[in-house]
Design a protein around this motif. Structure first.
Motif, short mmCIF file in Angstrom:
data_model
loop_
_atom_site.label_atom_id
_atom_site.label_comp_id
_atom_site.label_asym_id
_atom_site.label_seq_id
_atom_site.Cartn_x
_atom_site.Cartn_y
_atom_site.Cartn_z
N LYS A 6 0.83 -1.20 0.00
CA LYS A 6 0.00 0.00 0.00
C LYS A 6 0.86 1.25 0.00
CE LYS A 6 -3.49 -0.06 2.80
NZ LYS A 6 -4.35 0.05 4.00
N ILE A 7 0.57 2.15 -0.93
CA ILE A 7 1.23 3.46 -0.99
C ILE A 7 0.18 4.52 -0.73
CG2 ILE A 7 2.32 5.16 -2.51
CD1 ILE A 7 3.78 2.91 -3.90
N ALA A 8 0.51 5.48 0.10
CA ALA A 8 -0.37 6.62 0.36
C ALA A 8 0.27 7.87 -0.21
CB ALA A 8 -0.61 6.79 1.86
N ALA A 29 2.44 -1.06 -6.62
CA ALA A 29 1.75 -1.23 -5.35
C ALA A 29 0.42 -1.95 -5.56
CB ALA A 29 1.49 0.13 -4.70
N ILE A 61 -3.63 6.76 6.24
CA ILE A 61 -2.31 6.32 5.77
C ILE A 61 -1.61 5.41 6.76
CG2 ILE A 61 -2.06 8.44 4.42
CD1 ILE A 61 0.05 9.33 6.46
N ALA A 64 0.14 2.22 5.49
CA ALA A 64 0.88 2.34 4.23
C ALA A 64 2.34 1.93 4.40
CB ALA A 64 0.80 3.77 3.71
N ASP A 65 2.86 1.27 3.38
CA ASP A 65 4.27 0.90 3.36
C ASP A 65 5.15 2.07 2.93
OD1 ASP A 65 3.76 -1.93 3.86
OD2 ASP A 65 2.96 -1.96 1.82
N VAL A 67 4.73 6.46 2.23
CA VAL A 67 3.92 7.68 2.23
C VAL A 67 4.67 8.75 1.44
CG1 VAL A 67 2.89 9.51 3.63
CG2 VAL A 67 2.88 7.15 4.46
#
Length: 85
Positions: A6-8, A29, A61, A64-65, A67
């Motif tokens: 997960k990317i935010a 992602a 977020i 998230a992995d 940010v």
């Protein structure tokens, strides 16, 4: 190749939206979350499949992995401080 679950991206305007689009195109992602103060930016980014989820809440977020802060320069340090607390 998927590098992140997960990317935010905080800031879904021109720069953040472009980064999100590149992440999606490259398959980097599993999920891209957009965070913005402006609901219309989130709606547009979601409609165009640039982000998978959108929120106006920074708490989204948390898992998230990665940010990415794609906001105006004068807000980056304030946001980073809020996120790191």
């Amino acid at each position: 190749m998927r590098l992140f679950k997960k990317i935010a991206i905080v800031g879904t305007g021109l720069i953040g939206g472009s980064i999100a689009m590149a992440v999606k195109e490259k398959g980097l992602a599993g999920e891209v979350i957009g965070v913005s103060r402006h609901k219309n930016n989130l709606i547009l980014a979601r409609r165009k499949h640039i982000i998978d989820k959108g929120s106006q809440d920074l708490r989204s977020i948390a898992q998230a992995d990665l940010v990415i802060l794609a906001t105006p320069v004068e807000t980056v340090l304030k946001l980073a401080d809020r996120i790191c607390r």
